[in-house]
Design an enzyme around this catalytic site. Structure first.
Site, PDB file in Angstrom:
ATOM      1  NE  ARG A 132     -11.708   4.416   3.920  1.00  0.00           N
ATOM      2  CZ  ARG A 132     -10.499   4.380   3.354  1.00  0.00           C
ATOM      3  NH1 ARG A 132      -9.911   5.495   2.965  1.00  0.00           N
ATOM      4  NH2 ARG A 132      -9.897   3.233   3.188  1.00  0.00           N
ATOM      5  CB  THR A 142      -3.278   8.347  -2.948  1.00  0.00           C
ATOM      6  OG1 THR A 142      -2.079   8.480  -2.179  1.00  0.00           O
ATOM      7  CG2 THR A 142      -4.252   7.481  -2.172  1.00  0.00           C
ATOM      8  CG  ASP A 162      -2.179   0.683   1.081  1.00  0.00           C
ATOM      9  OD1 ASP A 162      -2.386   1.278   0.000  1.00  0.00           O
ATOM     10  OD2 ASP A 162      -2.998   0.641   2.000  1.00  0.00           O
TER      11      ASP A 162
HETATM   12  N1  LIG Z   1     -16.701  -1.242  -5.129  1.00  0.00           N
HETATM   13  C1  LIG Z   1     -17.068  -1.243  -3.844  1.00  0.00           C
HETATM   14  N2  LIG Z   1     -18.247  -1.744  -3.482  1.00  0.00           N
HETATM   15  C2  LIG Z   1     -18.636  -1.711  -2.197  1.00  0.00           C
HETATM   16  N3  LIG Z   1     -17.901  -1.185  -1.188  1.00  0.00           N
HETATM   17  C3  LIG Z   1     -16.712  -0.679  -1.491  1.00  0.00           C
HETATM   18  C4  LIG Z   1     -16.229  -0.698  -2.827  1.00  0.00           C
HETATM   19  N4  LIG Z   1     -15.014  -0.121  -2.848  1.00  0.00           N
HETATM   20  C5  LIG Z   1     -14.750   0.230  -1.580  1.00  0.00           C
HETATM   21  N5  LIG Z   1     -15.758  -0.103  -0.758  1.00  0.00           N
HETATM   22  C6  LIG Z   1     -15.842   0.167   0.677  1.00  0.00           C
HETATM   23  O1  LIG Z   1     -15.081   1.339   0.952  1.00  0.00           O
HETATM   24  C7  LIG Z   1     -14.157   1.105   1.998  1.00  0.00           C
HETATM   25  C8  LIG Z   1     -12.829   1.663   1.590  1.00  0.00           C
HETATM   26  O2  LIG Z   1     -12.252   0.896   0.576  1.00  0.00           O
HETATM   27  P1  LIG Z   1     -10.674   0.586   0.529  1.00  0.00           P
HETATM   28  O3  LIG Z   1     -10.134   0.521   1.910  1.00  0.00           O
HETATM   29  O4  LIG Z   1     -10.480  -0.581  -0.340  1.00  0.00           O
HETATM   30  O5  LIG Z   1     -10.165   1.896  -0.173  1.00  0.00           O
HETATM   31  P2  LIG Z   1      -8.673   2.298  -0.581  1.00  0.00           P
HETATM   32  O6  LIG Z   1      -8.735   2.759  -1.997  1.00  0.00           O
HETATM   33  O7  LIG Z   1      -7.749   1.205  -0.250  1.00  0.00           O
HETATM   34  O8  LIG Z   1      -8.405   3.544   0.346  1.00  0.00           O
HETATM   35  P3  LIG Z   1      -6.969   4.136   0.860  1.00  0.00           P
HETATM   36  O9  LIG Z   1      -6.363   4.863  -0.308  1.00  0.00           O
HETATM   37  O10 LIG Z   1      -7.373   5.095   1.939  1.00  0.00           O
HETATM   38  O11 LIG Z   1      -6.170   2.994   1.354  1.00  0.00           O
HETATM   39  C9  LIG Z   1     -14.124  -0.412   2.222  1.00  0.00           C
HETATM   40  O12 LIG Z   1     -14.321  -0.701   3.552  1.00  0.00           O
HETATM   41  C10 LIG Z   1     -15.286  -0.966   1.455  1.00  0.00           C
HETATM   42  O13 LIG Z   1     -16.280  -1.362   2.361  1.00  0.00           O
HETATM   43 MG   LIG Z   2      -6.231   1.108   1.177  1.00  0.00          MG
END
Ligand SMILES: Nc1ncnc2c1ncn2[C@@H]1O[C@H](COP(=O)(O)OP(=O)(O)OP(=O)(O)O)[C@@H](O)[C@H]1O
Ligand SMILES: [Mg+2]
Length: 358
Positions: free
Chosen positions: A236, A177, A128
């Site tokens: 999120r 990001t 990450d």
């Molecule tokens: N396509 C999706 N469908 C349903 N829920 C989702 C989806 N994408 C993300 N989520 C929800 O949004 C939350 C955040 O997603 P995630 O942690 O994967 O984001 P990220 O891109 O890794 O964020 P960061 O950059 O902060 O690490 C997750 O807990 C999930 O429940």
């Molecule tokens: Mg993440």
């Protein structure tokens, strides 16, 4: 503690928004379990991102047919769009295990060597915030990604020797990001980059409805749309706003969420009709009231709103640009005519409009 938990604590201090902001993107410790329960578990359960899903399906199916590990995959996009979720799904779809770490946690090459030497054939290694990886670890990663081999340096000074170490074939999934901050050599070693986009209101409505059913919240369809349309295109945030609206409905009613409850709750939490929160509005305010609409540099804006430039750039700006409120130009940030209107002001004749931007 699992590597996942380590990863999410490893974000540097000051990353994200103030914790009192409902739209803040910092994952709070008490939120971790809820987020986990809401994560889709398979590619079919994953809502939205049709392009990324189609591309990933192909990459994974192609590798499966040839009986090899898939190419390394880079997941790029603003916080909260599902990068970590997608990394977990990739491992799940491949039927392999996922090892998780983060760029900031890989300070020394030795940290990475330890991770790599523990991999089993076909594992997915998820890094990450890969753009924050330290240089020596990054250089070791080049070799591991390309040749599934690393050189481990043993000893110090003139007596130091380098011992080659074979790594079983694995798939690296990196999330960032800030794809622009990745060095060229690192970017080139990914066979596929998935660009995650902000979600449509329609897709976010599905996210809200799905989360409500998992959390046992009874919600009217129009209330789900209302929450979705104020979630800055981000699942999120959609999930978080749903929980705040549920709080409101529990305290002020019988827990049932209708449109009026959603609107009242969102007003209490300072989320406006476009989903902008206080920080977004502070940035626009500084741009317009403080600098006549720009152009102005991101550092100046960040100082004016009391945030790190990185936060303004990674968290605020992508959505302001996508919402057509701000443009990034060679000379700095510029407010669009819509931004002036959003603050209830008349734009100057030379403020760029939507059509000038696209
Ligand atoms: N396509 C999706 N469908 C349903 N829920 C989702 C989806 N994408 C993300 N989520 C929800 O949004 C939350 C955040 O997603 P995630 O942690 O994967 O984001 P990220 O891109 O890794 O964020 P960061 O950059 O902060 O690490 C997750 O807990 C999930 O429940
Ligand atoms: Mg993440």
């Amino acid at each position: 503690m699992s590597d996942l938990e380590k990863t999410e604590f490893a974000l540097p201090e000051g990353f994200g928004r103030p914790d009192d902001s409902p739209v803040g993107l910092t994952v709070l410790p008490e939120e971790r379990d809820v987020e986990k329960s809401l994560r889709p578990k398979s590619i079919n359960e994953f809502i939205g991102q049709p392009k990324v899903r189609e591309q990933l399906n192909l990459v994974l199916a192609g590798a499966r047919r040839r009986g090899v590990t898939p190419d390394h995959i880079l997941l790029s996009g603003p916080p909260g769009l599902g990068k970590t979720t997608m990394a977990m799904i990739i491992a799940q779809e491949l039927g392999t295990s996922l090892r998780m770490t983060s760029g900031p946690a890989l300070e020394r090459a030795g940290d990475l060597a330890a991770m790599l030497s523990n991999l089993m054939e076909g594992d997915v290694l998820f890094i990450d915030e890969i753009h924050r990886i330290a240089r020596p670890a990054e250089e070791m990663l080049y070799m591991a990604m390309e040749d599934f081999r690393i050189d481990v340096i043993v000893g110090k000074g003139p007596g130091a020797t380098s011992i080659p170490l074979e790594i079983p074939p694995f798939t690296l999934v990196g999330a960032t990001t800030r794809a622009g901050m990745l060095t060229g050599p690192l970017r080139d070693r990914f066979g596929f980059t998935a660009q995650m986009e902000f979600y449509s209101v329609e897709d976010l409505t599905k996210v809200v409805t799905r989360a409500a059913s998992i959390l046992g919240v009874s919600i009217e369809p129009d209330a789900a749309v209302e929450i979705a349309s104020r979630s800055r295109g981000t699942p999120r945030i959609a999930n978080r706003l749903l929980r705040r609206v549920r709080d409101w409905a529990d305290v002020n009613g019988n827990g049932h969420v209708d449109l009026a409850a959603a609107r009242s709750a969102l007003a209490v939490f300072d989320v406006d009709e476009l989903g902008l929160d206080r920080l977004d509005r502070a940035v626009l305010d500084s741009l317009i009231r403080g600098h006549g609409g720009g152009p102005v540099g991101v550092n100046t804006l960040a100082i004016a709103v009391g945030e790190e430039p990185g936060t303004v750039e990674e968290v605020c700006e992508p959505y302001l640009v996508r919402a057509g409120l701000m443009a990034r130009t060679g000379r700095g940030r510029v407010a669009t005519a819509s931004a002036w209107h959003h603050l209830g002001m008349t734009p100057p004749p030379d403020a760029p409009g939507q059509l000038d931007l696209f």
